[in-house]
Write an enzyme that holds these catalytic residues in place. Sequence first.
Site, short mmCIF file in Angstrom:
data_model
loop_
_atom_site.label_atom_id
_atom_site.label_comp_id
_atom_site.label_asym_id
_atom_site.label_seq_id
_atom_site.Cartn_x
_atom_site.Cartn_y
_atom_site.Cartn_z
N HIS A 190 -5.67 -6.68 -5.78
CA HIS A 190 -5.17 -5.58 -4.93
C HIS A 190 -3.78 -5.10 -5.33
CE1 HIS A 190 -5.49 -3.80 -0.58
NE2 HIS A 190 -5.85 -2.94 -1.52
N CYS A 248 -2.48 -6.17 3.92
CA CYS A 248 -2.74 -6.86 2.66
C CYS A 248 -1.86 -6.50 1.46
CB CYS A 248 -4.19 -6.65 2.26
SG CYS A 248 -5.39 -7.08 3.55
#
Length: 477
Positions: free
Chosen positions: A137, A77
């Site tokens: 993130h 990710c």
Amino acid sequence: MKLTITLALVVVAVGITPAIAGAAESGRPNILLILADDLGYGDVGFNGATDIRTPTLDRLAGGGTVFSSAYVVHPFCGPSRMALLSGRYPYKFGAPFNLPDHSKGHYRDQGISTDETLFSTVLQDAGYRTGIMGKWHLGQQPEYHPNRRGFDDFYGFLGGGILYFGPYKANNVKGNVWDYKRFPEHNGIEVTGLTEKDYMTDVLSREGVRFIEESSKTEKPFFLFMSYNAPHTVLAAKEEDMAQYPKLNGKRRIYAGMVHALDRGIQSLVDALKASGQYNNTLIVFFSDNGGRTDQGASNLPLKGVKGDTYEGGYRSPMFFHWPGVVKAGQRYDHPITALDFYPTLARLAQAEIPKDKQLDGKDIWDAVLAGKNAREGELIYTVRHQFNTTDVGARKDQWKICHKNGNWHLFNLQEDIGETNDLSTKHPERLKEMVAEVEKLCQSHKRPLWFDSEKQAEVWSSNRLPYFDGTFSLSN
């Protein structure tokens, strides 16, 4: 090098296609970038899925151009998303690992460097209304916040994920509430009203619809980044969505329900575009941030490997472009491209000016895609994944792929062997040697990581056992 992008200029200078000339005359396109999280290559109908139905995605893919060899930059990710928005290999600015959960207390002050001008800022500066719904993130400190990195509107969560059903809670003084259980936010203000009846994929889709409707009332084009966390773990789906798949069992059934909700949410975005009269002037890009986890219900078939791998299944993504009357319908583009290419390509379409000192590792692929030509003929794209005692590598040039796994190098012809089953390294040793040397040279520009996703990884790196490039790039192993 000055990168001032003006569509009218491009029409004259490079003979842009009539379709693009028409688009230029009608104004700059809206850009809807839809990113799934951990979606398997084989889990959409347009890539051959039969047990999971994705009617919305399939219609959009059929009305546009499907990319069969689209790659993200990293097989998990955080680095993948940092590469997407920065247009650079994350290894070059010290980001080969996920930022750890805030509750762990490590590297809380870190995030993607403020020296990196993100794609969102370039579009914002070009007059676009910019929004992101979902997963960030890229850092949780104020200087890394989406509202300070080019996004006018942020609804979502700063960490690596969130539970799909509430209720959620506030962080505490020590900051050790798990990211997944914390309240989502809207432009820095906690959203406290969600309950166990609210499903996060539906919530994000609803917020995306809101943004589209609000944007239609302005004079500005919009850039909307739907940064979904589905179907990333922790697996959870609505009962009515799982009921659509009575023949599936266990994790596959839950996962199917999650993909079903994702597809349904994207349909609501399409409906909002049509209702507001923006559908025909919106470029829709769909892809996943990395491969799927087969231990959590995903399928990457016919590819080999899973999320985290440098085999194809780790970082080759389902993808399409859709723009009525501009992107050719019913087309398939089989040449390799990388998510790094989005930055310069979409900036061009937006008539946006990229800062003179901005370093980019991608290229403008627009003309090549429309013409069906290889935008990267003879050019190498790659990924690197540091394990605890070795470094895995994957690199592709045209139809050729090299892969370093478990201490050994392999060579595959992906045009004939998409599943990476026939190692040709002994048959074509010079080709292997040449590609390995090229990746080794590229890796020399990598910086020491600014953070690690675990204490053990930090200890291994500090002991000088990593990055272990001398051993990795030795063909005698």
